[in-house]
Design an enzyme around this catalytic site. Structure first.
Site, PDB file in Angstrom:
ATOM      1  N   ARG A 109       0.843  -1.187   0.000  1.00 12.39           N
ATOM      2  CA  ARG A 109       0.000   0.000   0.000  1.00 12.39           C
ATOM      3  C   ARG A 109       0.885   1.245   0.000  1.00 12.39           C
ATOM      4  O   ARG A 109       1.950   1.261   0.615  1.00 12.39           O
ATOM      5  CB  ARG A 109      -0.921   0.025   1.232  1.00 12.39           C
ATOM      6  CG  ARG A 109      -2.031  -1.014   1.179  1.00 12.39           C
ATOM      7  CD  ARG A 109      -3.013  -0.707   0.061  1.00 12.39           C
ATOM      8  NE  ARG A 109      -4.077  -1.689  -0.058  1.00 12.39           N
ATOM      9  CZ  ARG A 109      -4.036  -2.744  -0.852  1.00 12.39           C
ATOM     10  NH1 ARG A 109      -2.957  -2.989  -1.579  1.00 12.39           N
ATOM     11  NH2 ARG A 109      -5.057  -3.570  -0.920  1.00 12.39           N
TER      12      ARG A 109
ATOM     13  N   HIS B 103      -0.592   0.623 -10.259  1.00 11.72           N
ATOM     14  CA  HIS B 103      -1.375  -0.292  -9.431  1.00 11.72           C
ATOM     15  C   HIS B 103      -1.910  -1.471 -10.260  1.00 11.72           C
ATOM     16  O   HIS B 103      -3.106  -1.793 -10.238  1.00 11.72           O
ATOM     17  CB  HIS B 103      -2.527   0.436  -8.743  1.00 11.72           C
ATOM     18  CG  HIS B 103      -2.965  -0.217  -7.473  1.00 11.72           C
ATOM     19  ND1 HIS B 103      -3.411   0.490  -6.374  1.00 11.72           N
ATOM     20  CD2 HIS B 103      -3.029  -1.532  -7.107  1.00 11.72           C
ATOM     21  CE1 HIS B 103      -3.732  -0.340  -5.407  1.00 11.72           C
ATOM     22  NE2 HIS B 103      -3.512  -1.592  -5.824  1.00 11.72           N
TER      23      HIS B 103
END
Length: 308
Positions: free
Chosen positions: A223, A271
């Site tokens: 993250r 991502h």
């Protein structure tokens, strides 16, 4: 009985087909086209709007359309609704491929050669054996274990750090603060695979980076909140880190003026290290549905207090 699907990124039609194949007796509706909200028993979601979650008055389980669940606003869910993480082989295989690519790029010097190519410099050096290149994995959940297996099969030496003290064949598993120090000191590459929790926020700061082996490579597929961006950039500039491969960021999409885009030792991907595959993801959803119907414990249920 129905399942509602929502994602601002994923095409719903492949998921509709895959879910119909695995769960032919379950209607699949794509939010906000819901003929009967009272019929919704399951939800498969990514970044769901609070209004969707608040409408799930009769839902039996929510399944995340991602490995993590920090994209779900839990406060909007009706009380007591269980949430399950997406754990499926297609997702794990993609993440293992991504990290293996990063490890080979660093170990073989391909990132160095790419920089040389931009200036027309011919610079050759032997890479050595993968076994001499040590990869430290922070996070040994289902995806972390898949990454470890792929790297080990390619000949890399592996250490892992886990809060739960897992035992994995061929992996030196560390725990606690001292174990983290040992892992960082010996790792030629450090890979973050941790969930987003209060404990992991800002983990990669100046102190963390100074404990890494000098000249190590850094990969974040966990993250963006794990990393203090300014501290990471300083570590790259002063040579403490040789490179950073980043797939997740504090703000996504990564702003066009962010220094990561222009830094010569940073590789940015948007991502995409791993995304669920409809055909295998639908099998994971069926496992949740079957567990609910048979009164069994839900697979990969999220501990809402722990956050994963």
């Amino acid at each position: 009985m129905a399942l509602v699907f929502h994602s601002p990124l994923d095409d719903p039609e492949p998921w509709r087909r895959a879910l119909a194949s695995e769960l032919p007796d379950l209607d699949v509706w794509v939010w906000p086209h819901v003929p009967d909200p009272a019929a919704i028993a399951f939800a498969l979601v990514y970044r769901p709007p609070p209004a969707l979650l608040a409408s799930l008055k009769h839902v039996r389980a929510v399944v995340s359309l991602a490995a993590g669940v920090d994209h779900i606003p839990f406060a909007a869910l009706p009380s007591g609704v269980p949430v399950c993480r997406m754990v499926e082989p297609g997702l794990a295989a993609q993440m293992a491929d991504y990290v293996l690519h990063a490890a080979l790029t660093a170990q073989r010097g391909f990132d160095h050669y790419a920089r040389c190519a931009t200036v027309g410099q011919w610079d050759w050096a032997p890479a050595g054996a993968p076994s001499a290149f040590h990869v430290g994995l922070l996070g040994l959940g289902a995806i972390g274990r898949a990454v470890a297996a792929r790297l080990a099969a390619a000949g890399f030496s592996i250490s892992g750090w886990s809060r739960l003290g897992r035992t994995i064949a061929g992996v030196v598993v560390e725990g606690g603060a001292d174990g983290l120090d040992r892992l960082l000191a010996r790792s030629d590459m450090v890979v973050l695979l941790l969930p987003a929790t209060a404990e992991t926020a800002g983990l990669v700061d100046a102190r963390f980076l100074q404990r890494t082996k000098r000249g190590a490579h850094f990969v974040n597929v966990g993250r963006g909140e794990h990393v203090v961006d300014a501290d990471l950039l300083r570590a790259l500039d002063d040579g403490q880190l040789a490179s950073a491969t980043l797939d997740v960021f504090r703000v996504e999409p990564l702003p066009a003026d962010h220094p990561f885009w222009r830094h010569p030792r940073v590789r940015v991907t948007p991502h995409v290290a791993a995304t669920p595959v409809p055909e295998t993801g639908a099998v994971a959803v069926r496992a949740v549905v079957d567990a609910v119907r048979n009164g069994l414990p839900l697979p990969h249920r999220v501990d809402l207090e722990r956050g994963y």
